[in-house]
Design an enzyme around this catalytic site. Structure first.
Site, PDB file in Angstrom:
ATOM      1  N   HIS A  60      30.970  -4.992  -9.780  1.00  0.00           N
ATOM      2  CA  HIS A  60      31.541  -6.243 -10.127  1.00  0.00           C
ATOM      3  C   HIS A  60      33.144  -5.831  -9.248  1.00  0.00           C
ATOM      4  O   HIS A  60      33.997  -4.811 -10.117  1.00  0.00           O
ATOM      5  CB  HIS A  60      31.465  -6.326 -11.165  1.00  0.00           C
ATOM      6  CG  HIS A  60      30.486  -6.840 -11.607  1.00  0.00           C
ATOM      7  ND1 HIS A  60      28.989  -7.075 -10.900  1.00  0.00           N
ATOM      8  CD2 HIS A  60      29.744  -5.803 -12.761  1.00  0.00           C
ATOM      9  CE1 HIS A  60      28.137  -7.490 -12.118  1.00  0.00           C
ATOM     10  NE2 HIS A  60      28.978  -6.559 -13.065  1.00  0.00           N
ATOM     11  N   HIS A  77      32.133  -5.485 -17.239  1.00  0.00           N
ATOM     12  CA  HIS A  77      31.437  -4.386 -17.596  1.00  0.00           C
ATOM     13  C   HIS A  77      31.134  -3.823 -15.656  1.00  0.00           C
ATOM     14  O   HIS A  77      31.718  -4.743 -14.989  1.00  0.00           O
ATOM     15  CB  HIS A  77      30.206  -4.088 -17.866  1.00  0.00           C
ATOM     16  CG  HIS A  77      29.298  -5.055 -17.816  1.00  0.00           C
ATOM     17  ND1 HIS A  77      29.145  -6.427 -17.062  1.00  0.00           N
ATOM     18  CD2 HIS A  77      28.186  -5.164 -16.304  1.00  0.00           C
ATOM     19  CE1 HIS A  77      28.032  -7.220 -16.247  1.00  0.00           C
ATOM     20  NE2 HIS A  77      27.285  -6.281 -16.484  1.00  0.00           N
TER      21      HIS A  77
END
Length: 197
Positions: A60, A77
């Site tokens: 991400h 995360h």
């Protein structure tokens, strides 16, 4: 139903077994580390047989739409390049493992390993017709990956001892298993599959 043991035309798909999804991580899946011993058994068997192994990972950007700060569901995360996005050392992936990075578009959830990646093409190039899948989490990335694999015409065996659910809502994991079965995936324990002749 008896499942043919791994052989030509098969691949192993290890889904998102990353530090942030393990105990102590930013988005720990309950008992997430329990998937690693059976996955290591499968990894060893596939590597010894010269069969392809793919490992997917959330990769991400810091402003990913899934994060609470961006209006999403999850805490920060698996940010690309961070410790939490790494595979744990005790997941024994060989050097030949093909790593598939996903969910790297800030505007796309991309739970599935097929979403926005070249996984389908890579599997086709290797002549893969069946995948054995396990990892994290049953009710999100494993579910979506399995459904997309079935939609792509692949046979899928889910290693049921090598997957764990988040269960944001009680029963999410069970419902995910029902959806995968309804899509035509089969389920088996890792040792049972590897022991079949």
């Amino acid at each position: 139903m008896r499942i043919r043991s791994p052989g030509r035309g098969d691949a192993l798909l290890v889904v998102d077994v990353q530090k942030d999804f393990l105990p102590g991580g930013a988005l720990a899946v309950p008992e997430g580390d329990a998937v690693i011993p059976p996955l290591n058994e499968a990894i060893r068997a596939f590597a010894e047989a010269g069969l392809p192994i793919f490992a997917t990972r959330d990769w991400h950007p810091p402003n990913h739409c899934s994060f609470v700060e961006q209006g999403g569901l999850w805490p920060l995360h698996c940010v690309a390049g961070t410790r939490g996005a790494a595979f744990p050392a005790f997941l024994r992936l060989p050097a030949s493992t093909v790593v598939i990075s996903k969910a790297d578009d800030p505007a796309s959830e991309a739970y599935s390993a097929f979403s926005g990646t070249d996984l389908a093409e890579r599997l086709s190039d290797r002549g893969v017709r069946r995948v054995f899948a396990g990892g994290l989490a049953t009710d999100y990335c494993v579910l979506r990956t399995v459904l997309d694999a079935r939609a792509a015409g692949l046979d899928v065996v889910v290693l049921d001892d090598a997957a764990r659910a988040v269960d944001v809502e009680p029963g999410d994991g069970t419902r995910a298993i029902d959806r995968m079965r309804a899509a035509g995936a089969t389920f088996a324990a890792t040792r049972t599959v590897l022991a079949e002749g």
